[in-house]
Each structure stands twice: as structure tokens, then as C-alpha cells.
Design a protein around this motif. Structure first.
Motif, short mmCIF file in Angstrom:
data_model
loop_
_atom_site.label_atom_id
_atom_site.label_comp_id
_atom_site.label_asym_id
_atom_site.label_seq_id
_atom_site.Cartn_x
_atom_site.Cartn_y
_atom_site.Cartn_z
N ILE A 1 13.68 -1.88 -6.76
CA ILE A 1 13.20 -2.73 -5.67
C ILE A 1 11.68 -2.75 -5.67
O ILE A 1 11.03 -1.70 -5.69
CB ILE A 1 13.70 -2.21 -4.31
N ILE A 2 11.11 -3.94 -5.62
CA ILE A 2 9.67 -4.10 -5.51
C ILE A 2 9.35 -4.57 -4.09
O ILE A 2 9.94 -5.53 -3.59
CB ILE A 2 9.15 -5.14 -6.53
N SER A 3 8.42 -3.86 -3.44
CA SER A 3 8.02 -4.17 -2.07
C SER A 3 6.68 -4.89 -2.13
O SER A 3 5.67 -4.28 -2.49
CB SER A 3 7.89 -2.89 -1.26
N PRO A 4 6.61 -6.18 -1.80
CA PRO A 4 5.36 -6.94 -1.96
C PRO A 4 4.15 -6.32 -1.30
O PRO A 4 3.03 -6.43 -1.81
CB PRO A 4 5.71 -8.29 -1.33
N THR A 5 4.33 -5.62 -0.18
CA THR A 5 3.17 -5.02 0.49
C THR A 5 2.46 -4.00 -0.39
O THR A 5 1.26 -3.78 -0.24
CB THR A 5 3.60 -4.36 1.82
N ALA A 6 3.17 -3.40 -1.33
CA ALA A 6 2.57 -2.35 -2.17
C ALA A 6 1.41 -2.90 -2.99
O ALA A 6 0.30 -2.35 -2.98
CB ALA A 6 3.63 -1.74 -3.07
N ALA A 7 1.65 -3.97 -3.74
CA ALA A 7 0.59 -4.56 -4.56
C ALA A 7 -0.43 -5.31 -3.72
O ALA A 7 -1.64 -5.21 -3.96
CB ALA A 7 1.20 -5.50 -5.61
N LEU A 8 0.04 -6.05 -2.71
CA LEU A 8 -0.88 -6.87 -1.92
C LEU A 8 -1.84 -6.02 -1.10
O LEU A 8 -3.00 -6.39 -0.89
CB LEU A 8 -0.08 -7.80 -1.01
N SER A 9 -1.38 -4.87 -0.62
CA SER A 9 -2.24 -3.99 0.17
C SER A 9 -3.08 -3.08 -0.70
O SER A 9 -3.81 -2.22 -0.19
CB SER A 9 -1.38 -3.16 1.13
N SER A 10 -3.00 -3.25 -2.02
CA SER A 10 -3.81 -2.46 -2.95
C SER A 10 -4.98 -3.27 -3.52
O SER A 10 -5.64 -2.82 -4.46
CB SER A 10 -2.93 -1.96 -4.10
N PHE A 11 -5.25 -4.44 -2.97
CA PHE A 11 -6.30 -5.31 -3.49
C PHE A 11 -7.64 -4.60 -3.69
O PHE A 11 -8.31 -4.82 -4.71
CB PHE A 11 -6.49 -6.52 -2.58
N PRO A 12 -8.10 -3.75 -2.77
CA PRO A 12 -9.41 -3.12 -2.99
C PRO A 12 -9.46 -2.25 -4.24
O PRO A 12 -10.51 -2.10 -4.86
CB PRO A 12 -9.62 -2.27 -1.74
N TYR A 13 -8.32 -1.68 -4.61
CA TYR A 13 -8.26 -0.75 -5.74
C TYR A 13 -7.98 -1.46 -7.06
O TYR A 13 -8.51 -1.07 -8.10
CB TYR A 13 -7.19 0.30 -5.50
N THR A 14 -7.13 -2.46 -7.02
CA THR A 14 -6.68 -3.13 -8.25
C THR A 14 -6.71 -4.64 -8.02
O THR A 14 -5.66 -5.29 -7.96
CB THR A 14 -5.26 -2.69 -8.62
N PRO A 15 -7.88 -5.24 -7.88
CA PRO A 15 -7.94 -6.66 -7.53
C PRO A 15 -7.28 -7.59 -8.54
O PRO A 15 -6.60 -8.54 -8.15
CB PRO A 15 -9.44 -6.94 -7.41
N LYS A 16 -7.45 -7.32 -9.85
CA LYS A 16 -6.83 -8.19 -10.84
C LYS A 16 -5.32 -8.05 -10.82
O LYS A 16 -4.57 -9.05 -10.79
CB LYS A 16 -7.35 -7.86 -12.24
#
Length: 459
Positions: free
Chosen positions: A359-374
Motif C-alpha cells: 500500500i502506498i499512502s500519498p501523504t508520505a511522498a507529498l509531505s516529504s517535498f522539503p527533503y526530496t523535491p524531485k
């Protein structure tokens, strides 16, 4: 009030049709299907705002714990509000004001209602409970013994309260009144009570019926760092530095010399020492607390700690040891969310590399923008342009899976939707970080704990 949100939408004439969205997206910016990166970030921020604006609990106007689009009983739990998620919602509303998604004066009216409700709601030595009834302000037990103060949920709420205070404190008369209300709420939390009579550690829960029976000391490392920052910063009910270093850092023994995929873990994540825990541990305390070149006596750079945590999760997805269909550089992110049970029903779990169920939870990647913008942008572009079924009335649904025939749960949780817009905004403008980190009482608390940040002149 829902009509107010429409005003914000009209202002940009629906972002996917805009050639140049707010913040001045350039014509030559890399795009897919005609959508620039700026337009996509605007879109997801606006969508996430709907959860806290269109679907707020109707009396308190605070964040409902959950919203189930597929609920056959749509009024089920409609008045259960969440303390921590409401704090994230306060910050989401600020982003909406700053970007022109909602009118400033309408936001101030709403925020005043929220502040008045919180002032009259049940509190336990100043701390709010995990859940409250939005009609009455009475505690809704989170568990049999969890029917009193929840210091961590309170910290997530107060993080938002302080950003509201700072944003409006120099405004017009109504805004200054709002800022004062928020200041009074913040100063009413008795953080030192939660040391259980002076122990050199904070405790998560206290109940008027069960006292300290839940017995959950806040010892790092997990999502709870902000609780110690606020407790040290309190001008009315503070803790000393010894409580932080003896309690949270376990006498300095929570450091780690382990690495994964070449990324040092830096600290021992509680129960997840090999990979780090679910990604919300890199997010909840950092909506206001800026980790950029932030250090204390133990950790040299909190940004590195969080970025490494996210990159370990990302590289785990690329390795994909369980061979889940769909895992790739555009579709990643493991954190706590709804999940798909073995019988196909919907449950809840804290997804991580050590609890990977496809299961992939969209908030995980989207809320990590400051750390992994690309990497986060790759996910944002993929989910909005390639997986429209994963997008609902308030942005990406809480849990998705390509492996299970593009399964998704048409449901939302406040704590998951609530980190998306603030963390993307911190990447884009640093808005919430600047508000929180420049607050005088927060600066004093950080200095007390020997934190340093050149960015904010904390020495």
C-alpha cells in the motif's frame, strides 16, 4: 461557508486550465500533459485545503477525524474532531490565505470560532484529549484509559496555534484579537504537569480516572520531538533542558551508527532501527520546526536526519524486495494510513519498510517535498496525471495500491491530509517554518535546549 472555497477556485479558474499559476510558473518549466510543476503544487494544496474547509466539523469548524466518501452512513462520526489533525488544519488554512485560495477575512472568522471552541472544550491540566465531540467540546475516549489529556496531540495542535498567532498578531483589530486568543490557549497548557511529579521525561497521557496508568514516556526517536520543543518554550509551564536530554534523547543514547542504502540513520528510530519508522516521523514535528541546518547537542543536522529517513524509504521502494506491482520512482511512500486487509476490507496500519503490505499512502511522498523535491514531484505528477481514480473530493485518497488492481480507499484522515499543504508550502516559501521559528518564545525554548540555527540566529 462552502461557497467561500468556490471564491478561491474562481480566482485561478481551476488550476489545470491556467497557463501561469500563482508564484509565476515559467513557460519553459518542465511539464507533462500541459501542467507545470507550480500548477500541480497549487492544485494539490488547494485540494487538501478542502478537507479542512468544505468538510470541517460544522459546529467547531475544526478537523473531523475522518471523512468517508463511501460511508453508507455519511453522518457517522461527523462530530468527532481530532486535536492533532486540527493543528495541521490550522496551518493548511494559513497556506490557503497566503496563496489566495480563501479570503483572509473569512478565514479569520472561522479561526475565531475554532479558538473559542478550544477555549471552552475539556482540558486536562491544559492539554486537550485526542478526540473531542465537536458539538459539545467533551472528550471522546480514544481508548478505555485514553480519556484525558493527550500531550502529543496537544503539541501538534499548539504548533498550529503558534503559527496562527504569529501570522495575525500585527493585523487589524479582529486579527489581533484572534492572535491573543491563540496566545492564551498556548499559555494554558501545563507541560510540566506531564513529567509525573518532576521525573526527567514527559508522559504522553494523563486521565482523571486512570491517572498515569497508560505509562507512555516520550523517549526518542519518533514523531514527538515537537512536544519537548514546546514544553521548553512555554512561558508559563516550562520544563528544563535536563528533561529533554535525559528523557527524549535517552541520556544521549539514542544515536545510531547504522546506515541503509548508504544513508546514515543518525538516531535509533523506536522499534525501526534498521530502516527508520513510517515517514510521518519526518513530518509531524516539522510543519513548524525547521530542520534546515538545525542542531542540538546530539544531532548535528536534523534536515539530514529527515532527508536520509525519506531516502531510505524511497530506495526501499526501488529495491522492492516483496515484488509489489507498481512500486517505482514515481509511486512510493510508506507511512501510517488506511490499508487493505487480506480479505479486501479496509483497515489501518503504520506502513514502513518493516511493515510493507503493498500500500502506498500519498501523504508520505507529498509531505516529504522539503527533503526530496524531485522525487516528491515525480509522485505528484504521476498520481494526478496517470492515476485520476486515486484523486477524490479533497485530493489524493488516503491509501492506494497499483498491485491490487489499482485499489484505493475513498476515505480521508485529517492527520494525513493535514501535512500535505504545509510541507509543500515550506518547500515553496518556508512560510510556516518562518512563522514558528521566529516566534520569540520558540526561540527562547530552542536556546534553552542548546539548539542552534544560523538561519534564525539561534546560537
Amino acid at each position: 461557508m462552502k461557497g467561500v472555497f468556490a471564491v478561491g477556485l474562481v480566482a485561478c479558474t481551476f488550476l489545470f486550465s491556467c497557463k501561469n499559476a500563482q508564484n509565476g510558473a515559467s513557460n519553459n518549466e518542465a511539464s507533462t500533459n500541459g501542467f507545470t510543476n507550480e500548477q500541480l503544487m497549487n492544485r494539490v494544496q488547494q485540494d487538501a485545503l478542502k478537507y479542512f474547509w468544505d468538510f470541517a466539523e460544522p459546529n467547531s469548524l475544526l478537523a473531523r477525524e475522518r471523512y468517508h466518501v463511501d460511508d453508507i452512513y455519511p453522518d457517522n462520526d461527523k462530530n468527532v474532531i481530532t486535536t492533532g489533525g486540527s493543528g495541521f488544519g490550522l496551518m493548511t488554512i494559513l497556506v490557503g490565505v497566503e496563496r489566495g485560495f480563501i479570503p483572509r477575512n473569512e478565514a479569520v472568522k472561522r479561526l475565531n470560532v475554532m479558538a473559542d471552541f478550544l477555549a471552552s472544550a475539556d482540558r486536562y491540566h491544559g492539554a486537550w484529549s485526542h478526540w473531542m465531540n465537536g458539538e459539545t467540546g467533551k472528550t471522546v475516549p480514544f481508548g478505555q484509559k485514553d480519556n484525558g489529556g493527550d500531550l502529543v496531540e496537544t503539541a501538534f495542535l499548539v504548533q498550529g496555534i503558534i503559527t496562527i498567532r504569529e501570522y495575525f498578531k500585527n493585523g487589524n483589530q479582529e486579527e489581533k484579537l484572534l492572535a491573543q486568543k491563540m496566545d492564551d490557549l498556548w499559555k494554558g497548557v501545563e507541560w510540566n504537569w506531564y513529567t509525573k511529579g518532576g521525573e526527567k521525561v514527559l508522559y504522553w497521557h494523563w486521565s482523571p480516572n486512570y491517572g498515569w496508568e497508560m505509562n507512555f514516556p516520550l523517549e526518542g526517536y519518533n514523531e514527538c520531538l515537537i512536544t519537548y520543543i514546546l514544553a521548553a518554550a512555554s512561558p508559563t509551564h516550562t520544563i528544563d533542558a535536563e528533561t529533554y536530554y535525559k528523557g527524549w534523547t535517552r541520556n544521549g543514547k539514542y544515536t545510531s551508527d547504522q546506515s541503509k542504502y548508504g544513508f546514515p540513520l543518525i538516531v535509533k528510530h523506536n522499534g525501526a532501527e534498521e530502516f527508520g519508522g513510517p515517514l510521518f516521523w519526518a513530518q509531524y514535528s516539522y510543519l513548524g520546526l525547521d530542520p534546515t541546518n538545525l542542531s542540538d547537542k546530539i544531532v548535528k543536522n536534523y534536515f539530514d536526519l529527515n532527508r536520509n529517513h525519506v531516502l531510505i524509504d524511497y530506495n526501499y521502494i526501488l529495491k522492492n524486495p516483496k515484488n509489489w506491482k507498481g512500486y517505482n520512482k514515481n509511486y512510493w511512500g510508506l507511512t501510517a494510513s488506511y490499508t487493505r486487509n487480506s480479505d479486501g476490507s479496509t483497515g489501518y496500519t503504520a506502513h514502513s519498510p518493516t511493515n510493507d503490505t503493498g500500500i502506498i499512502s500519498p501523504t508520505a511522498a507529498l509531505s516529504s517535498f522539503p527533503y526530496t523535491p524531485k522525487e516528491s514531484m515525480d509522485f505528484l505528477r504521476y498520481v494526478y496525471t496517470e492515476k485520476p481514480d486515486f484523486i477524490g473530493v479533497a485530493g489524493p485518497y488516503d491509501a492506494t495500491s497499483v498491485h491490487y488492481d489499482n485499489w484505493f480507499t475513498p476515505r480521508y484522515l485529517a492527520i494525513d491530509q493535514g501535512t500535505i499543504s504545509p510541507m509543500i508550502e515550506n518547500y515553496r516559501s518556508g512560510l510556516l517554518w518562518k512563522l514558528f521559528m521566529n516566534a520569540p518564545d520558540i526561540q527562547q525554548g530552542l536556546k534553552k535546549l542548546s539548539f542552534k540555527s544560523e538561519k534564525y540566529n539561534i546560537k
